[in-house]
Design a protein around this motif. Structure first.
Motif: not given
Ligand SMILES: [Zn+2]
Length: 337
Positions: A22, A25, A57, A62
Motif C-alpha cells: 500500500c 501504510c 489494502c 489504513c
Molecule cells: Zn494501506
C-alpha cells in the motif's frame, strides 16, 4: 448496428497489479477475488484476451482501503472502451501523420496483417490518436485533482511504443489509479535526460505523487526516480517480456524460414477446389491443407507464445500423419504433395 467480431485464435493473458505494498501504510496488498477487468483487443501481434486482477489494502487502520490497484501494464495495452491495442492506434497515427496514407490504405494494410477493421474504424482510431497527443484538458485535470484528494496522491507509469523498428517511439505517461493518459510525445532517443524532459510537464502539474511504475529500462527508472524521488515498482510482466525478446525474435525468424518452404500450399488448395467432391484423396489432402493454413496464422507473442515452434510441431505432426496414411494405403500419392 455494430457487427460482433469472431476470432480464430485468441491468446489469453492475465495481469496482476505491480504494486505489492500500500503506498500509504506500506502494508502488503491483498488480491481481490475473481477478475476485476476482462477485455478482448486486437493488436498487431494478434488477438488478446486480457484478464486483470486487482488488489487492495487490508490494514484496518489504513484510510485508503477502498482503493483498487490494477496492473499498469494491462492499462498500457489499450485505451478504456477501445477494442484495438494502443499499438494499432499508434500505427494508424504514424501512417497518417508521417507517411500521409489515406484511411483506405491504412485499413488495407491492417486487414492484410490479419486485423478485422473497417475504414470507418480506422478513422475512429485516428481520432483517438489525436486525442492522445492533445494532452490534458481542464476536465481531465479536475478529475486528477479529485483523485489526488480521494486517493491521497497519484501513481505515474510511463512507456514507449514504436510503430516500426528504427523509427521514433511514442511515449505515454499514465496515471495508474484513474487510468488517465496525461502526456504523450514522440521521442527520437531514449536516454535519461530526454525522458526527464519528457516527464517534466507532468511534474509541473504539482500533483501529490505516491509512487511510479515502469519496466526495468535503466534510463527510464532513473528518470522517474530523479523526477519524483518516490518509491518505484518494476512490472514483472514487463521484465519477463524484455527477457524473452531475443527468443521471440529468433522464433519469428524461424517462422519466416518455415513459411518460405511451404509457399506451394495455395497451388495445392486450387487443385483441391477443382477436384470432384467424391475424390477421397482430395478430401484428405484438403484436411491437411486446412490444418497447415491454420498453422500459418500462428503468431509469436512476447513473452512466451512461440508461433514458430508451434508451426514446426504442427508440420511435424502433419508429416508423420501423411506417412502413416501412405503406409496403411488409406491415401495414394496425389497432386505432387
Ligand atoms: Zn494501506
Amino acid at each position: 448496428m455494430r457487427k460482433t467480431k469472431s476470432f480464430q485464435s485468441v491468446s489469453r493473458q492475465y495481469f496482476y497489479p505491480e504494486l505489492k505494498r500500500c503506498p500509504h501504510c506500506r502494508q502488503r496488498l491483498r488480491l481481490l477475488q475473481g477478475l476485476y477487468l476482462k477485455k478482448t483487443i486486437q493488436t498487431l501481434d494478434g488477438v488478446l484476451w486480457l484478464g486483470g486482477y486487482a488488489s487492495h489494502c487490508v490494514n484496518p487502520k489504513c484510510q485508503h482501503r477502498q482503493i483498487h490497484y490494477l496492473s499498469s501494464q494491462l492499462a498500457a495495452l489499450s485505451l478504456p472502451g477501445v477494442t484495438y491495442g494502443l499499438d494499432v492506434i499508434v500505427r494508424v497515427g504514424w501512417r497518417r501523420q508521417h507517411d500521409h496514407r489515406t484511411m483506405g490504405e491504412i485499413g488495407q494494410e491492417l486487414r492484410s496483417a490479419g486485423i478485422q477493421i473497417t475504414d470507418r474504424e480506422v478513422e475512429r482510431l485516428w481520432d483517438y490518436y489525436r486525442l492522445l497527443l492533445r494532452g490534458l484538458t481542464q476536465i481531465d485535470l479536475a478529475k486528477l485533482r479529485e483523485a489526488e484528494k480521494t486517493y491521497g496522491g497519484l501513481i505515474w507509469s510511463a512507456d514507449g511504443l514504436q510503430p516500426e523498428s528504427g523509427e521514433p517511439q511514442l511515449w505515454v505517461v499514465r496515471e495508474v489509479l484513474t487510468r488517465t493518459i496525461v502526456h504523450a510525445e514522440w521521442l527520437s532517443q531514449v536516454d535519461q535526460a530526454t525522458l526527464q524532459a519528457f516527464l517534466q510537464p507532468v511534474k509541473d502539474l504539482a500533483l501529490k505523487t505516491l509512487a511510479t511504475v515502469s519496466d526495468q529500462q535503466r534510463a527510464l527508472v532513473k528518470a522517474l526516480k530523479a523526477t519524483w524521488h518516490k518509491p518505484h515498482q518494476a512490472c514483472q510482466s514487463h521484465f519477463l517480456r524484455d527477457a524473452a525478446a531475443p527468443l521471440i525474435e529468433q522464433d519469428r525468424a524461424q517462422m519466416v524460414e518455415i513459411k518460405a518452404k511451404i509457399r506451394g500450399i495455395r497451388a495445392i488448395e486450387r487443385k483441391i477446389e477443382a477436384a470432384s467432391p467424391q475424390d477421397r484423396s482430395a478430401i484428405i489432402v484438403g484436411t491437411y491443407a486446412l490444418a497447415i493454413r491454420q498453422g500459418l496464422r500462428f503468431r509469436s507473442r512476447a513473452p512466451l507464445q512461440l508461433g514458430g515452434v508451434r508451426l514446426y510441431a504442427l508440420l511435424d505432426e502433419v508429416t508423420c500423419s501423411i506417412q502413416r496414411c501412405l503406409k496403411k494405403g488409406t491415401m495414394s500419392v496425389w497432386l505432387n504433395c
